[in-house]
Design a protein around this motif. Sequence first.
Motif, PDB file in Angstrom:
ATOM      1  N   UNK A  57     102.291 -67.550 161.637  1.00 17.00           N
ATOM      2  CA  UNK A  57     101.582 -67.610 162.924  1.00 17.00           C
ATOM      3  C   UNK A  57     101.711 -69.039 163.456  1.00 17.00           C
ATOM      4  N   UNK A  58     102.509 -69.201 164.497  1.00 21.43           N
ATOM      5  CA  UNK A  58     102.804 -70.520 165.074  1.00 21.43           C
ATOM      6  C   UNK A  58     103.143 -70.315 166.545  1.00 21.43           C
ATOM      7  N   UNK A  59     102.423 -71.018 167.438  1.00 21.40           N
ATOM      8  CA  UNK A  59     102.627 -70.752 168.870  1.00 21.40           C
ATOM      9  C   UNK A  59     103.784 -71.537 169.481  1.00 21.40           C
ATOM     10  N   UNK A  60     104.309 -72.532 168.783  1.00 15.42           N
ATOM     11  CA  UNK A  60     105.471 -73.256 169.294  1.00 15.42           C
ATOM     12  C   UNK A  60     106.743 -72.574 168.795  1.00 15.42           C
ATOM     13  N   UNK A  80      96.998 -73.270 155.914  1.00 17.97           N
ATOM     14  CA  UNK A  80      96.851 -73.768 157.280  1.00 17.97           C
ATOM     15  C   UNK A  80      97.915 -74.823 157.588  1.00 17.97           C
ATOM     16  N   UNK A  81      98.397 -74.791 158.817  1.00 25.20           N
ATOM     17  CA  UNK A  81      99.315 -75.804 159.329  1.00 25.20           C
ATOM     18  C   UNK A  81      98.630 -76.471 160.516  1.00 25.20           C
ATOM     19  N   UNK A 111      99.582 -70.290 158.708  1.00 25.91           N
ATOM     20  CA  UNK A 111      98.770 -70.154 159.914  1.00 25.91           C
ATOM     21  C   UNK A 111      98.481 -71.501 160.581  1.00 25.91           C
ATOM     22  N   UNK A 112      98.995 -71.661 161.808  1.00 28.63           N
ATOM     23  CA  UNK A 112      98.674 -72.847 162.604  1.00 28.63           C
ATOM     24  C   UNK A 112      97.223 -72.739 163.076  1.00 28.63           C
ATOM     25  N   UNK A 113      96.477 -73.813 162.977  1.00 30.62           N
ATOM     26  CA  UNK A 113      95.065 -73.787 163.391  1.00 30.62           C
ATOM     27  C   UNK A 113      94.939 -73.721 164.904  1.00 30.62           C
ATOM     28  N   UNK A 127      95.639 -73.471 151.067  1.00 30.82           N
ATOM     29  CA  UNK A 127      96.490 -74.638 151.220  1.00 30.82           C
ATOM     30  C   UNK A 127      96.321 -75.224 152.606  1.00 30.82           C
ATOM     31  N   UNK A 128      96.750 -76.500 152.772  1.00 31.32           N
ATOM     32  CA  UNK A 128      96.552 -77.198 154.040  1.00 31.32           C
ATOM     33  C   UNK A 128      97.691 -78.200 154.191  1.00 31.32           C
TER      34      UNK A 128
END
Length: 238
Positions: free
Chosen positions: A9-12, A81-82, A54-56, A101-102
Amino acid sequence: MPYPKVYVVEDMAISRVALITTLEDNKYNVVGSAAHADKAWLEIKEKNIDVVLLDINLSGDKDGIWLASKIRKKYTLPIIFLTAYGDSNTLESIKEVKPDGYLMKPFNNPTLLASLEIVLRTSQQKKEILESIPVHKSIFIKEKGQQVKIYLSDILFIKSEGNYIEIFQKDKKNIIRDKISSFLEKIDSEEFKQVHRRYVVNLTKIDGFSTTALIIDGTKIPISQSFKNFIKDFEKEK
């Protein structure tokens, strides 16, 4: 061994494509991806996934923390999380969803791959520990978003209602989404016997019986023709 299944999940778009390429080049199976949290949630519910990247900060009304909360309430799915933000406010906001993870952006591929390997290995170890715990005395069921323990000795009988089963105890009834056959495998107890396509009974709770029915705590439970031999065997044991 099957390749680990990852959902991204990443919007860019550029970052999303780069992530997917890196994962696939390193023998990970990317089973789906999304730029928005709501779309990701719809797809995650329909897929078999081992871990979510998952991008925050996502574009749209719902962010990565919203999605992580939805995942946590329904699954034991590992989440990494990314984010490009490492400030105290961001860290505080993710505490409740307890990510596995982060990763701070920009991160390099070795760091990403190492994090994935550690998270997946830890997840597998937790799963093995849970599976090693004897289940013949109690079982956990999901009720109102929480895992609730039920002692098998408290169960009177179980009734199938389509894709759901009703678990009857002395003073309460639990309803869960499951099949009788699957539930019997989970409890793995010789004290429970299926006597009808819709009914499983706790043998220790039988108050009376005939060739057509059982009585448990005042409830009459039918016996299918295919289970008639059960009564004969039960009489011999008595």
